[in-house]
Design a protein around this motif. Sequence first.
Motif, PDB file in Angstrom:
ATOM      1  N   UNK A 134      -9.582  -8.273 -23.305  1.00 53.06           N
ATOM      2  CA  UNK A 134      -9.269  -7.262 -24.310  1.00 53.06           C
ATOM      3  C   UNK A 134      -7.802  -6.857 -24.200  1.00 53.06           C
ATOM      4  N   UNK A 135      -7.044  -6.880 -25.296  1.00 56.54           N
ATOM      5  CA  UNK A 135      -5.598  -6.584 -25.221  1.00 56.54           C
ATOM      6  C   UNK A 135      -5.287  -5.203 -24.645  1.00 56.54           C
ATOM      7  N   UNK A 136      -6.040  -4.179 -25.039  1.00 57.72           N
ATOM      8  CA  UNK A 136      -5.780  -2.830 -24.529  1.00 57.72           C
ATOM      9  C   UNK A 136      -6.043  -2.763 -23.033  1.00 57.72           C
ATOM     10  N   UNK A 137      -7.122  -3.388 -22.588  1.00 60.58           N
ATOM     11  CA  UNK A 137      -7.428  -3.419 -21.156  1.00 60.58           C
ATOM     12  C   UNK A 137      -6.338  -4.155 -20.387  1.00 60.58           C
ATOM     13  N   UNK A 138      -5.876  -5.260 -20.958  1.00 59.37           N
ATOM     14  CA  UNK A 138      -4.827  -6.037 -20.313  1.00 59.37           C
ATOM     15  C   UNK A 138      -3.539  -5.226 -20.180  1.00 59.37           C
ATOM     16  N   UNK A 139      -3.177  -4.555 -21.266  1.00 61.50           N
ATOM     17  CA  UNK A 139      -1.941  -3.763 -21.224  1.00 61.50           C
ATOM     18  C   UNK A 139      -2.046  -2.612 -20.227  1.00 61.50           C
ATOM     19  N   UNK A 165       3.087   5.014 -20.759  1.00 62.92           N
ATOM     20  CA  UNK A 165       2.468   3.976 -21.588  1.00 62.92           C
ATOM     21  C   UNK A 165       2.989   4.078 -23.016  1.00 62.92           C
ATOM     22  N   UNK A 166       3.485   2.960 -23.522  1.00 63.00           N
ATOM     23  CA  UNK A 166       4.095   2.944 -24.850  1.00 63.00           C
ATOM     24  C   UNK A 166       3.098   2.585 -25.943  1.00 63.00           C
ATOM     25  N   UNK A 167       2.081   1.765 -25.626  1.00 69.86           N
ATOM     26  CA  UNK A 167       1.145   1.294 -26.631  1.00 69.86           C
ATOM     27  C   UNK A 167       0.017   2.313 -26.835  1.00 69.86           C
ATOM     28  N   UNK A 168      -0.240   2.728 -28.062  1.00 68.91           N
ATOM     29  CA  UNK A 168      -1.274   3.739 -28.319  1.00 68.91           C
ATOM     30  C   UNK A 168      -2.667   3.323 -27.854  1.00 68.91           C
ATOM     31  N   UNK A 169      -3.036   2.037 -28.033  1.00 66.28           N
ATOM     32  CA  UNK A 169      -4.385   1.619 -27.649  1.00 66.28           C
ATOM     33  C   UNK A 169      -4.590   1.712 -26.134  1.00 66.28           C
ATOM     34  N   UNK A 170      -3.558   1.346 -25.365  1.00 67.49           N
ATOM     35  CA  UNK A 170      -3.667   1.449 -23.907  1.00 67.49           C
ATOM     36  C   UNK A 170      -3.678   2.916 -23.471  1.00 67.49           C
ATOM     37  N   UNK A 171      -2.901   3.736 -24.152  1.00 63.05           N
ATOM     38  CA  UNK A 171      -2.860   5.167 -23.827  1.00 63.05           C
ATOM     39  C   UNK A 171      -4.213   5.819 -24.119  1.00 63.05           C
ATOM     40  N   UNK A 172      -4.789   5.485 -25.276  1.00 62.26           N
ATOM     41  CA  UNK A 172      -6.093   6.046 -25.635  1.00 62.26           C
ATOM     42  C   UNK A 172      -7.179   5.572 -24.669  1.00 62.26           C
TER      43      UNK A 172
END
Length: 591
Positions: free
Chosen positions: A481-486, A510-517
């Motif tokens: 999963x991209x968010x998990x990876x980031x 954390x810059x990416x919203x999906x990883x932050x969420x």
Amino acid sequence: MQIPEQDLRNILDQTDIISVIERYVPLEKKGKEYLGVCPFHDDHSPSMRVSPDKQIYKCFSCGAGGNALRFIQNIEHISFPEAAAKAAEWIGYPLNIQKAEPDEKSVQNRDAYETLRLFTVYCSYELFSQDGLKALSYLSGRGFSKEILKEYEIGYAPEAGMVKDYLTHRISDRTMLEKTGLVQIGTNDLIPSFYNRIMIPIHDANGKPVGYTARILPPAQGPKYVNTTSTELYDKSSLIFNYHRAKDEARKAGRVILCEGAMDVLGLAKGGFKEGIACLGTALTDTQLGLIAALNVPVTLFYDQDEAGQNAVWKFAQKVQNTGIRFSIVANAPRKDPDEVFNAYGREGLEQAIEQTVSYASFAFDYLKNQYNLNNYEDKKQYARAMESIIRTTLESFEQNAAFEKLKALTGFSFTAEPLKPVWQPNRFKKGGKAAGNAAPAVIPPVVKGRLQAEKSVLWSILFHESFLKQFQEQVGFFSNPACSRLSLYILHAYKTDASLDPAILIEQIEEPDARDLLVELAEWPDYSDLLPQFFDDAVCKIKSDMLSHKIDSLTRQIRQARDLSEKIELTKTKQSLVLEKNRLKKTVQF
């Protein structure tokens, strides 16, 4: 130099980060971003992402990141103002540079630094002259290339009369010669401190010359090494040999190699390992320890295997306790230092020696056996207590069981490993930074929902303790999963740079919203720590099962498409082995 703040803003606004990075690294466009191989670590796949919208780059493997000027600074190894000046030149920006005022010490010792620089140049010249042929032949025989000699400014001080003539005619200022330690103090005649010796310059942390360590040229008689006497510039308790060169190399290599002496560092350099340093003096001082800690990378101790070297390792370990400095110890060929290893076995042998490290606890098992008589009951108890303390304070919980088993085999005394202690508190915060309420009862979330749920469970475990990160890297290695990876890469970087992990701080990085969420979501999960490590193991088994399912499906398609009978048979055998493996996993955990 100093650059006005408005100029910096203008340069950043007008500089395109894609154009800058493509001067050094090829980039490939992927959607809105660009991908490239990171130049700041040994990257074999594109780990660096560049965002033209945000005008930033980020390596999700080594953690390097920043804007265009920061990239120039790091890859060129120059100051931030110098990087800004270089970017300004590329875009044709009319930069008004203000020269910074030099610090007081540099002003006061400007002539002393210049004196030492001149003498270093003189010795370098002499090494490649007729008078330096024996010294050059000796160094060449020990594997020193011309490039290494030049890079480390190694030279040769010829016989005393020639050195005296040079100092008299080129520098002449007796006070300055004494201040820099180039001549002996308290004599009527001008007597050089260094002659008939190979000269290795020593610099301070900023790269300014401060003195020398000088090796006698065989077969001459006398002390093997002579160092600059204590001066205003040369205080061996505050100096580390090669620190000014190694600090950038250490950050790129992800480690610094600490040796006993300058020749050991040069031995590493001959093998291509530029991250070597050596403390000057017999005891590690607080100043030197502070310089090492500032590198923020693990230390690899490469000391001799003789008694003196092992005692030095022990003293280092005692000194760095409670500092947060991570270190391991080279278990290399007996009684061989880096230079000897390179000369005997070449670069490959040196690399093998560097990679063969042991933990402090493993070292202590053998070292302390020489300090205690394990046939004496009281000594055996003291040995066991000492080892118990080292095991509990230096090893992770998952490492302690094996160490305590070894201790029991040696002493007969039994110890129990402590349970994992979290590096963060579950439910510590919610969106907006407020503390979460009471946790729900700990019930393992069903992984029947699929691999995503399992990957989230693994991430929760990793956030709880770093040991699960290492286990996941060994057993699986990646998140689909991209968010998990980031998020995992941010966590990895956090563990590399800090002893503990604070989600409230991590979320700001954390810059990416999906990883932050995702991090916020995991922080709101119930506390499953009482169910570890089964909670983690079940999630890993689900991920492995999912990976096997994909491989099995792929093999099924290949079997259908295969025309050759023997190929079908081989593919079918492979598929059957994978099915058996998947069934074994199903018996391990209820999916």
